[in-house]
Design an enzyme around this catalytic site. Structure first.
Site, PDB file in Angstrom:
ATOM      1  CB  ALA A  58      24.598  40.213  81.775  1.00 21.07           C
ATOM      2  N   GLY A  66      22.677  44.742  84.200  1.00 30.57           N
ATOM      3  CA  GLY A  66      22.615  43.891  85.393  1.00 30.57           C
ATOM      4  C   GLY A  66      23.316  44.512  86.593  1.00 30.57           C
ATOM      5  CD  GLU A  72      18.505  44.286  85.248  1.00 32.42           C
ATOM      6  OE1 GLU A  72      19.513  43.615  84.936  1.00 32.42           O
ATOM      7  OE2 GLU A  72      17.418  44.164  84.675  1.00 32.42           O
ATOM      8  CD  GLU A  96      19.767  46.031  80.380  1.00 29.94           C
ATOM      9  OE1 GLU A  96      19.448  47.233  80.288  1.00 29.94           O
ATOM     10  OE2 GLU A  96      19.974  45.469  81.474  1.00 29.94           O
TER      11      GLU A  96
HETATM   12  C1  LIG Z   1      21.379  41.448  83.117  1.00 33.50           C
HETATM   13  C2  LIG Z   1      20.594  41.860  81.868  1.00 33.50           C
HETATM   14  C3  LIG Z   1      19.647  40.775  81.495  1.00 33.50           C
HETATM   15  O1  LIG Z   1      19.823  42.978  82.178  1.00 33.50           O
HETATM   16  C4  LIG Z   1      21.456  42.103  80.661  1.00 33.50           C
HETATM   17  C5  LIG Z   1      22.629  43.008  80.725  1.00 33.50           C
HETATM   18  O2  LIG Z   1      23.121  43.462  81.735  1.00 33.50           O
HETATM   19  S1  LIG Z   1      23.292  43.340  79.184  1.00 33.50           S
HETATM   20  C6  LIG Z   1      24.683  44.384  79.536  1.00 33.50           C
HETATM   21  C7  LIG Z   1      24.314  45.802  79.681  1.00 33.50           C
HETATM   22  N1  LIG Z   1      25.520  46.603  79.784  1.00 33.50           N
HETATM   23  C8  LIG Z   1      26.037  47.278  78.770  1.00 33.50           C
HETATM   24  O3  LIG Z   1      25.542  47.257  77.659  1.00 33.50           O
HETATM   25  C9  LIG Z   1      27.301  48.060  79.059  1.00 33.50           C
HETATM   26  C10 LIG Z   1      28.455  47.576  78.194  1.00 33.50           C
HETATM   27  N2  LIG Z   1      29.652  48.325  78.435  1.00 33.50           N
HETATM   28  C11 LIG Z   1      29.846  49.585  77.978  1.00 33.50           C
HETATM   29  O4  LIG Z   1      28.978  50.214  77.420  1.00 33.50           O
HETATM   30  C12 LIG Z   1      31.197  50.188  78.189  1.00 33.50           C
HETATM   31  O5  LIG Z   1      32.118  49.156  78.407  1.00 33.50           O
HETATM   32  C13 LIG Z   1      31.258  51.169  79.390  1.00 33.50           C
HETATM   33  C14 LIG Z   1      30.422  52.419  79.069  1.00 33.50           C
HETATM   34  C15 LIG Z   1      30.815  50.523  80.667  1.00 33.50           C
HETATM   35  C16 LIG Z   1      32.744  51.612  79.574  1.00 33.50           C
HETATM   36  O6  LIG Z   1      33.270  52.088  78.361  1.00 33.50           O
HETATM   37  P1  LIG Z   1      34.854  52.298  78.212  1.00 33.50           P
HETATM   38  O7  LIG Z   1      35.370  53.102  79.333  1.00 33.50           O
HETATM   39  O8  LIG Z   1      35.071  52.801  76.821  1.00 33.50           O
HETATM   40  O9  LIG Z   1      35.490  50.848  78.413  1.00 33.50           O
HETATM   41  P2  LIG Z   1      35.433  49.601  77.400  1.00 33.50           P
HETATM   42  O10 LIG Z   1      36.689  49.599  76.564  1.00 33.50           O
HETATM   43  O11 LIG Z   1      34.143  49.567  76.650  1.00 33.50           O
HETATM   44  O12 LIG Z   1      35.444  48.372  78.419  1.00 33.50           O
HETATM   45  C17 LIG Z   1      36.639  47.862  79.000  1.00 33.50           C
HETATM   46  C18 LIG Z   1      36.612  46.357  78.833  1.00 33.50           C
HETATM   47  O13 LIG Z   1      35.491  45.850  79.559  1.00 33.50           O
HETATM   48  C19 LIG Z   1      34.699  45.050  78.663  1.00 33.50           C
HETATM   49  N3  LIG Z   1      33.278  45.155  79.052  1.00 33.50           N
HETATM   50  C20 LIG Z   1      32.615  46.248  79.453  1.00 33.50           C
HETATM   51  N4  LIG Z   1      31.341  45.948  79.716  1.00 33.50           N
HETATM   52  C21 LIG Z   1      31.199  44.637  79.463  1.00 33.50           C
HETATM   53  C22 LIG Z   1      30.105  43.731  79.534  1.00 33.50           C
HETATM   54  N5  LIG Z   1      28.887  44.116  79.971  1.00 33.50           N
HETATM   55  N6  LIG Z   1      30.307  42.454  79.198  1.00 33.50           N
HETATM   56  C23 LIG Z   1      31.527  42.009  78.789  1.00 33.50           C
HETATM   57  N7  LIG Z   1      32.606  42.823  78.714  1.00 33.50           N
HETATM   58  C24 LIG Z   1      32.437  44.112  79.043  1.00 33.50           C
HETATM   59  C25 LIG Z   1      34.945  45.668  77.305  1.00 33.50           C
HETATM   60  O14 LIG Z   1      34.579  44.762  76.291  1.00 33.50           O
HETATM   61  C26 LIG Z   1      36.429  45.929  77.373  1.00 33.50           C
HETATM   62  O15 LIG Z   1      37.106  44.711  77.201  1.00 33.50           O
HETATM   63  P3  LIG Z   1      38.324  44.598  76.158  1.00 33.50           P
HETATM   64  O16 LIG Z   1      37.788  45.037  74.838  1.00 33.50           O
HETATM   65  O17 LIG Z   1      39.377  45.539  76.692  1.00 33.50           O
HETATM   66  O18 LIG Z   1      38.719  43.163  76.215  1.00 33.50           O
END
Ligand SMILES: CC(C)(O)CC(=O)SCCNC(=O)CCNC(=O)[C@H](O)C(C)(C)COP(=O)(O)OP(=O)(O)OC[C@H]1O[C@@H](n2cnc3c(N)ncnc32)[C@H](O)[C@@H]1OP(=O)(O)O
Length: 258
Positions: A65, A109, A112, A132
């Site tokens: 998400a 998500g 999921e 999460e």
């Molecule tokens: C549906 C539910 C209820 O179950 C809830 C959820 O899904 S909560 C979300 C769970 N997901 C996460 O916690 C994953 C979050 N992302 C990461 O851990 C990392 O981005 C990565 C491991 C996927 C990739 O890491 P890396 O290669 O270092 O790239 P980043 O610089 O972190 O990401 C690039 C860019 O994408 C944005 N980003 C990544 N994931 C998300 C996200 N889930 N939501 C919003 N934005 C996301 C990240 O912020 C970067 O953006 P910028 O900083 O470049 O603007």
């Protein structure tokens, strides 16, 4: 509806949906979920489409998400609107088969959503996880339930409690994905698999999907009874007559999808 977060194409009898937010690792924002629902509605209504492939990019199927969109919501925002229901689960009530073709991250998500599809073909670089817990919450779109059914309690619990990711090889060993293929072959492989399904009788495909899915919802005895009723129903289709006649006459079947 104009799509900004997904690409939608038709290739023969297969509908292809590509999640397309490259700057955000295909994070699932509300607009993307609306667009995905709309695209699935369209493919469901299109009699020419008999299988759907859902994919992302080489880097990410979807990183969950959209955390930035979600981070300021309070309890009544999410509880009041029952956040992460209905349209998030649109894939699960699609009656035509949906294959997830997963490369890169399928997290939160994203994992999921892949699990809501009928099966997952993974690229060698795929990584699955429910992280999460590392951002102060828990899975909210079926992760604790579906992952547990796929890989068993021990692995699911470890992944949900620590946020550990599973690579493609472990995902295949654990039964989360049906097959692992080289990254460069992922889409072609998924499309070929979808074409194979789309080349079969649609009513039989839909009945098989319904019957397998019932295994997750009911007892063995009820599931077997349900399967048998659908098996009986297949004898009311033109395609059962055609399929069995074609076998006996040693010729390809000419499906009517009726
Ligand atoms: C549906 C539910 C209820 O179950 C809830 C959820 O899904 S909560 C979300 C769970 N997901 C996460 O916690 C994953 C979050 N992302 C990461 O851990 C990392 O981005 C990565 C491991 C996927 C990739 O890491 P890396 O290669 O270092 O790239 P980043 O610089 O972190 O990401 C690039 C860019 O994408 C944005 N980003 C990544 N994931 C998300 C996200 N889930 N939501 C919003 N934005 C996301 C990240 O912020 C970067 O953006 P910028 O900083 O470049 O603007």
């Amino acid at each position: 509806m104009a799509y900004e977060n997904i690409l939608v194409e038709t290739r023969g009898n297969v509908g292809l949906i590509t999640l397309n937010r490259p700057k955000a690792m295909n994070a699932l924002c509300a607009a993307l979920i609306d667009e995905l629902s709309d695209a699935l509605d369209g493919f469901e209504k299109d009699a020419g489409i008999r299988c759907i492939v859902l994919t992302g990019s080489e880097k990410a199927f979807a990183a969950g998400a959209d955390i930035k969109e979600m981070k300021s919501k309070d309890f009544m925002d999410v509880y009041g609107e029952d956040f992460i229901t209905h349209d998030w689960e649109r894939v699960t009530w699609t009656r035509k088969p949906v294959i997830a073709a997963v490369a890169g991250y399928a997290l939160g998500g994203g994992c999921e959503m892949a699990m809501m599809c009928d099966f997952i073909i993974a690229a060698e670089n795929a990584k699955f996880g429910q992280p999460e817990i590392t951002i102060g919450t828990i899975p909210g779109s079926g992760g604790t339930q579906r992952l547990t059914r796929f890989v068993g309690k021990s692995k699911a619990m470890e992944m949900c409690l620590t946020g550990r990711m599973m690579d493609a090889a472990e995902a295949e060993r654990s039964g989360l994905v049906s097959r692992v293929v080289p990254v460069e072959d992922l889409l072609e492989d998924a499309m070929k698999t979808a074409e194979k399904i789309a080349g079969l009788s649609l009513p039989s495909v839909m009945m098989a999907k319904e019957a397998v899915n019932r295994a997750y919802e009911t007892t063995l005895a009820e599931g077997v009874k349900f399967e048998r009723r659908l098996f009986h129903s297949s004898f009311a289709t033109q395609d059962q007559k055609e399929g069995m006649a074609a076998f006996a006459e040693k010729r390809p079947a000419n499906w009517k999808h009726r």
